[in-house]
Design an enzyme around this catalytic site. Structure first.
Site, PDB file in Angstrom:
ATOM      1  CG  HIS A 127      14.166  33.140  10.338  1.00  0.00           C
ATOM      2  ND1 HIS A 127      13.278  32.431   9.407  1.00  0.00           N
ATOM      3  CD2 HIS A 127      14.694  33.938   9.346  1.00  0.00           C
ATOM      4  CE1 HIS A 127      13.098  33.034   8.229  1.00  0.00           C
ATOM      5  NE2 HIS A 127      14.025  33.876   8.480  1.00  0.00           N
ATOM      6  CD  GLN A 135       3.321  28.620  16.803  1.00  0.00           C
ATOM      7  OE1 GLN A 135       3.046  29.429  17.616  1.00  0.00           O
ATOM      8  NE2 GLN A 135       3.969  29.017  15.708  1.00  0.00           N
ATOM      9  CG  ASP A 136       2.404  20.732  15.681  1.00  0.00           C
ATOM     10  OD1 ASP A 136       3.252  21.019  16.603  1.00  0.00           O
ATOM     11  OD2 ASP A 136       1.944  19.899  15.299  1.00  0.00           O
ATOM     12  CE1 TYR A 147      10.318  25.673   9.847  1.00  0.00           C
ATOM     13  CE2 TYR A 147       7.788  25.685   8.958  1.00  0.00           C
ATOM     14  CZ  TYR A 147       9.327  26.062   8.964  1.00  0.00           C
ATOM     15  OH  TYR A 147       9.728  26.508   7.616  1.00  0.00           O
ATOM     16  CG  HIS A 201      15.705  26.072  11.361  1.00  0.00           C
ATOM     17  ND1 HIS A 201      14.660  26.252  10.646  1.00  0.00           N
ATOM     18  CD2 HIS A 201      15.968  24.898  10.912  1.00  0.00           C
ATOM     19  CE1 HIS A 201      14.070  25.430  10.245  1.00  0.00           C
ATOM     20  NE2 HIS A 201      15.281  24.684  10.067  1.00  0.00           N
ATOM     21  NE  ARG A 213      -1.599  -1.454   3.687  1.00  0.00           N
ATOM     22  CZ  ARG A 213      -1.740  -1.367   4.917  1.00  0.00           C
ATOM     23  NH1 ARG A 213      -2.973  -1.098   5.367  1.00  0.00           N
ATOM     24  NH2 ARG A 213      -0.806  -1.624   5.898  1.00  0.00           N
ATOM     25  CE  LYS A 249      12.735  27.559  14.630  1.00  0.00           C
ATOM     26  NZ  LYS A 249      13.090  28.252  13.207  1.00  0.00           N
ATOM     27  CE  LYS A 272      11.942  39.461  10.140  1.00  0.00           C
ATOM     28  NZ  LYS A 272      10.597  38.708  10.589  1.00  0.00           N
ATOM     29  CG  ASP A 273      14.805  35.576   5.441  1.00  0.00           C
ATOM     30  OD1 ASP A 273      14.735  36.018   6.478  1.00  0.00           O
ATOM     31  OD2 ASP A 273      14.297  34.181   5.222  1.00  0.00           O
TER      32      ASP A 273
END
Length: 191
Positions: free
Chosen positions: A62, A47-48, A131, A118, A23, A71, A166-167
């Site tokens: 970050h 938080q996910d 995450y 990260h 399967r 994380k 921003k990055d």
């Protein structure tokens, strides 16, 4: 689930054993007992989140100030080149980075402790990254270092197709190190 210590202090790779048959496959993506055995509070995650990135996109590098966040990261679809930079001044691996391939074949999850930066690059046409985070997001605590900082010398495997503004405007690694040394900018753990 096998837990492997990486070359960076406290950064762990959780490697499941998928069960395969005609399967397809079935795999555990989180196991509270394995996480607890590795010294991490499995109930501490609050938080996910999930992101979708296109081929060549880079997100990061970050981190968080203050109490920061840890994380548990995995790639649910596709593949990513995941990079962790140790930004903990008291760590024996401070200033070092390590890269990992996370994908929907190896199904590994990477634990990134508080105080690390990260980022990742999508290696496939679509890469969905999940995450599990142990702190609610506070944007006032965000820290970023340029993905192409020459002092860090991170080798990204593909041509960079897109990076957020921003990055692209993120600080240099040397600027962050100076902030960490500055007594008035003391960070209580992560950056």
């Amino acid at each position: 689930m096998h837990v492997r210590q990486t070359r960076l202090s406290g950064v762990l790779l959780f490697e499941p054993t998928p069960h395969t048959d005609e399967r397809g496959w079935f795999s555990r993506t989180f196991d509270a007992a394995s996480v607890a055995d590795a010294g991490i509070d499995p109930t501490g995650f609050v938080q996910d989140s999930q992101s979708r990135s296109l081929l060549g996109v880079i997100r990061g590098l970050h981190g968080r100030r203050g109490t920061g966040e840890a994380k548990l990261v995995r790639c649910a679809h596709g593949a990513i080149h995941d990079v962790v930079v140790d930004a903990r001044p008291d760590s024996p691996t401070f200033g070092r980075w390590e890269a990992f391939t996370l994908d929907d074949t190896n199904l590994a999850s990477l634990y990134i402790p508080r105080g690390c930066l990260h980022g990742f690059q999508a290696l496939t046409s679509i890469a969905d990254t999940c995450y599990r985070i142990d702190a609610h997001h506070d944007p006032t605590q965000d820290v970023a270092v340029r993905f192409d900082d020459p002092e860090l010398g991170i080798r990204w495997p593909l041509e960079v197709t897109l990076v957020s503004d921003k990055d692209r405007r993120a600080a240099s690694w040397s600027a962050l190190r100076a902030q960490l040394r500055d007594a008035s900018a003391t960070v209580s753990g992560p950056v």
